[in-house]
Design a protein around this motif. Structure first.
Motif, PDB file in Angstrom:
ATOM      1  N   UNK A 104       0.845  -1.191   0.000  1.00 49.04           N
ATOM      2  CA  UNK A 104       0.000   0.000   0.000  1.00 49.04           C
ATOM      3  C   UNK A 104       0.886   1.250   0.000  1.00 49.04           C
ATOM      4  N   UNK A 105       0.384   2.332   0.583  1.00 50.59           N
ATOM      5  CA  UNK A 105       1.066   3.626   0.508  1.00 50.59           C
ATOM      6  C   UNK A 105       2.531   3.616   0.905  1.00 50.59           C
ATOM      7  N   UNK A 106       2.858   2.960   2.021  1.00 49.80           N
ATOM      8  CA  UNK A 106       4.260   2.948   2.480  1.00 49.80           C
ATOM      9  C   UNK A 106       5.164   2.317   1.432  1.00 49.80           C
ATOM     10  N   UNK A 107       4.654   1.225   0.827  1.00 47.01           N
ATOM     11  CA  UNK A 107       5.436   0.501  -0.165  1.00 47.01           C
ATOM     12  C   UNK A 107       5.677   1.391  -1.390  1.00 47.01           C
ATOM     13  N   UNK A 108       4.663   2.143  -1.773  1.00 47.51           N
ATOM     14  CA  UNK A 108       4.827   3.067  -2.906  1.00 47.51           C
ATOM     15  C   UNK A 108       5.914   4.081  -2.584  1.00 47.51           C
ATOM     16  N   UNK A 109       5.890   4.618  -1.361  1.00 46.43           N
ATOM     17  CA  UNK A 109       6.913   5.598  -0.958  1.00 46.43           C
ATOM     18  C   UNK A 109       8.308   4.988  -1.038  1.00 46.43           C
ATOM     19  N   UNK A 110       8.431   3.758  -0.524  1.00 46.18           N
ATOM     20  CA  UNK A 110       9.744   3.082  -0.542  1.00 46.18           C
ATOM     21  C   UNK A 110      10.228   2.884  -1.964  1.00 46.18           C
ATOM     22  N   UNK A 111       9.304   2.464  -2.846  1.00 48.47           N
ATOM     23  CA  UNK A 111       9.687   2.224  -4.243  1.00 48.47           C
ATOM     24  C   UNK A 111      10.163   3.506  -4.903  1.00 48.47           C
ATOM     25  N   UNK A 112       9.514   4.622  -4.559  1.00 47.09           N
ATOM     26  CA  UNK A 112       9.916   5.911  -5.149  1.00 47.09           C
ATOM     27  C   UNK A 112      11.325   6.285  -4.670  1.00 47.09           C
ATOM     28  N   UNK A 113      11.574   6.136  -3.378  1.00 47.83           N
ATOM     29  CA  UNK A 113      12.898   6.469  -2.832  1.00 47.83           C
ATOM     30  C   UNK A 113      13.978   5.601  -3.479  1.00 47.83           C
ATOM     31  N   UNK A 114      13.642   4.332  -3.651  1.00 45.43           N
ATOM     32  CA  UNK A 114      14.607   3.393  -4.232  1.00 45.43           C
ATOM     33  C   UNK A 114      14.909   3.746  -5.692  1.00 45.43           C
ATOM     34  N   UNK A 115      13.856   4.073  -6.442  1.00 42.71           N
ATOM     35  CA  UNK A 115      14.008   4.426  -7.853  1.00 42.71           C
ATOM     36  C   UNK A 115      14.867   5.678  -8.014  1.00 42.71           C
ATOM     37  N   UNK A 116      14.584   6.671  -7.188  1.00 38.63           N
ATOM     38  CA  UNK A 116      15.309   7.944  -7.263  1.00 38.63           C
ATOM     39  C   UNK A 116      16.787   7.738  -6.898  1.00 38.63           C
ATOM     40  N   UNK A 117      17.011   6.834  -5.949  1.00 43.31           N
ATOM     41  CA  UNK A 117      18.388   6.532  -5.546  1.00 43.31           C
ATOM     42  C   UNK A 117      19.134   5.860  -6.694  1.00 43.31           C
ATOM     43  N   UNK A 118      18.476   4.889  -7.332  1.00 45.93           N
ATOM     44  CA  UNK A 118      19.140   4.141  -8.389  1.00 45.93           C
ATOM     45  C   UNK A 118      19.347   4.987  -9.643  1.00 45.93           C
ATOM     46  N   UNK A 119      18.331   5.741 -10.036  1.00 45.13           N
ATOM     47  CA  UNK A 119      18.422   6.482 -11.302  1.00 45.13           C
ATOM     48  C   UNK A 119      19.228   7.778 -11.181  1.00 45.13           C
ATOM     49  N   UNK A 120      19.080   8.463 -10.053  1.00 49.79           N
ATOM     50  CA  UNK A 120      19.711   9.783  -9.938  1.00 49.79           C
ATOM     51  C   UNK A 120      20.788   9.862  -8.853  1.00 49.79           C
TER      52      UNK A 120
END
Ligand code: ADP
Ligand code: MG
Length: 335
Positions: free
Chosen positions: A180-196
């Motif tokens: 749910x929401x927490x997981x979405x937040x974690x995925x966003x943080x992870x994506x931003x870390x990996x890509x940028x």
């Protein structure tokens, strides 16, 4: 119902937010489920919105804790302290202990349910009763839960997504996933870390989700990019990066797909009669996750069933829990 001056309250004890409903008044309190404590003494320093503002900003002497995880109590003592604070805040100076109805996710263990009841009593309830969360959500969403017709409610909260079909005053089938929401937040943080190579905190990733998140890849293309501040993993220094709607969509896509898969599985195991009712009335979304852009569109497309958002999706569970106080006497006999 219980004598003069006694107040009954309903509590939506959520992973992200706690909402308190007072009988005769309605919702009186909405606060994040967060407690700030002294790391040394364990003393409570702040609760709710004030504590949430401290997340990611605490010195070594203070710790901001979210005592609920995945819909259940992860830190018992802190949950008690939090509930005690909220119950007192909701009731003000009125005397007498309240009877409290608390919602619990479907599929929790007897031990987890017991912990909720005990914590509520220790926090100041005269007595505590529980109601299943999707059932409360459906009442709060105004669905005809007592009628001989099937309704489907999907509650997308902070820790869990709960899917249930309801008919004749009970849950017919249900599923709960820790997605749910927490997981979405974690995925966003992870994506931003990996890509940028950018390190961002929990609150920044949540803000990105709310500001530019969309469940639809097509719709995400139309969303304007926003500057995001964080720490550069390479240089270690604060920096700003432009994050696009497509970035956020890509980050959350897998989790959104998992939520959709759960809805489909629940639909697949319903009786043909209830499936037909759900096609007629549509699926109703509740919880904060229902506010994610285009979530209705992607669920409707994947299931071929109409989807709508309840009015005040964040409040549905609390309203339903509060309304069910009327039946507290009946529940008393059951428990
Ligand atoms: P819980 O019942 O688990 O406490 P809530 O129903 O209160 O959860 O929903 C909280 C979740 O909803 C959080 O993860 C929050 O980020 C999310 N949320 C709130 N508003 C939005 C929004 N506009 N778009 C997407 N998610 C949102
Ligand atoms: Mg909830």
């Amino acid at each position: 119902m219980f004598g003069f001056g006694e107040k009954n309250i309903g509590i939506d004890l959520g992973t992200a937010n706690t909402i308190v409903y007072v009988e005769g008044k309605g919702i009186v309190l909405r606060e994040p489920s967060v407690v700030a404590k002294s790391t040394k003494s364990g003393e409570v320093i702040a609760v709710g919105a004030e504590a949430r503002a401290m997340i990611g900003r605490t010195p070594a002497s203070i710790q901001a804790v979210r005592p609920m995880k995945d819909g259940v109590i992860a830190d018992y003592d802190t949950t008690v302290a939090m509930m005690k604070y909220f119950i007192q805040k909701a009731l003000g100076h009125s005397s007498g202990k309240p009877y409290v109805m608390v919602c619990v996710p479907t599929g929790i263990t007897a031990v987890e349910k017991r912990a909720v009841i005990d914590a509520t009593r220790v926090a100041g309830a005269r007595d505590a009763y529980v109601i299943e969360e999707p059932f409360a959500a459906a009442i709060g969403a105004g669905l005809p839960v007592m009628d001989p017709t099937g309704s489907m409610v999907v509650d997308i909260g902070g820790g869990t997504t709960d899917v249930a079909t309801i008919s004749l005053g009970g849950i017919v089938s249900s599923r709960s996933v820790r997605m749910a929401g927490d997981k979405l937040n974690e995925s966003i943080a992870q994506y931003v870390r990996q890509k940028y190579n950018l390190l961002i905190g929990e609150r920044t990733s949540e803000q990105l989700k709310i500001d530019i998140g969309s469940a639809s890849a097509d719709a995400a293309k139309e969303i304007k990019a926003v500057p995001v501040r964080g720490r550069d993993l390479v240089t270690g220094l604060p920096t700003t990066v432009e994050i696009s709607g497509t970035d956020v969509n890509k980050a959350i896509n897998e989790s959104v797909m998992a939520i959709i898969a759960t809805i489909k599985e629940t639909l697949e195991e319903t009786s043909p009669e209830i499936a037909a009712d759900v096609i007629d009335h549509g699926i109703v979304l509740t919880g904060g996750g229902a506010l994610l852009r285009n979530i209705t569109d992607v669920i409707a497309e994947a299931t071929q069933v109409p989807v709508s958002i309840a009015s005040d999706p964040l409040d549905c569970v609390a309203i339903g829990t509060g309304e069910s106080l009327k039946s507290i006497n009946v529940m008393k006999k059951k428990q």
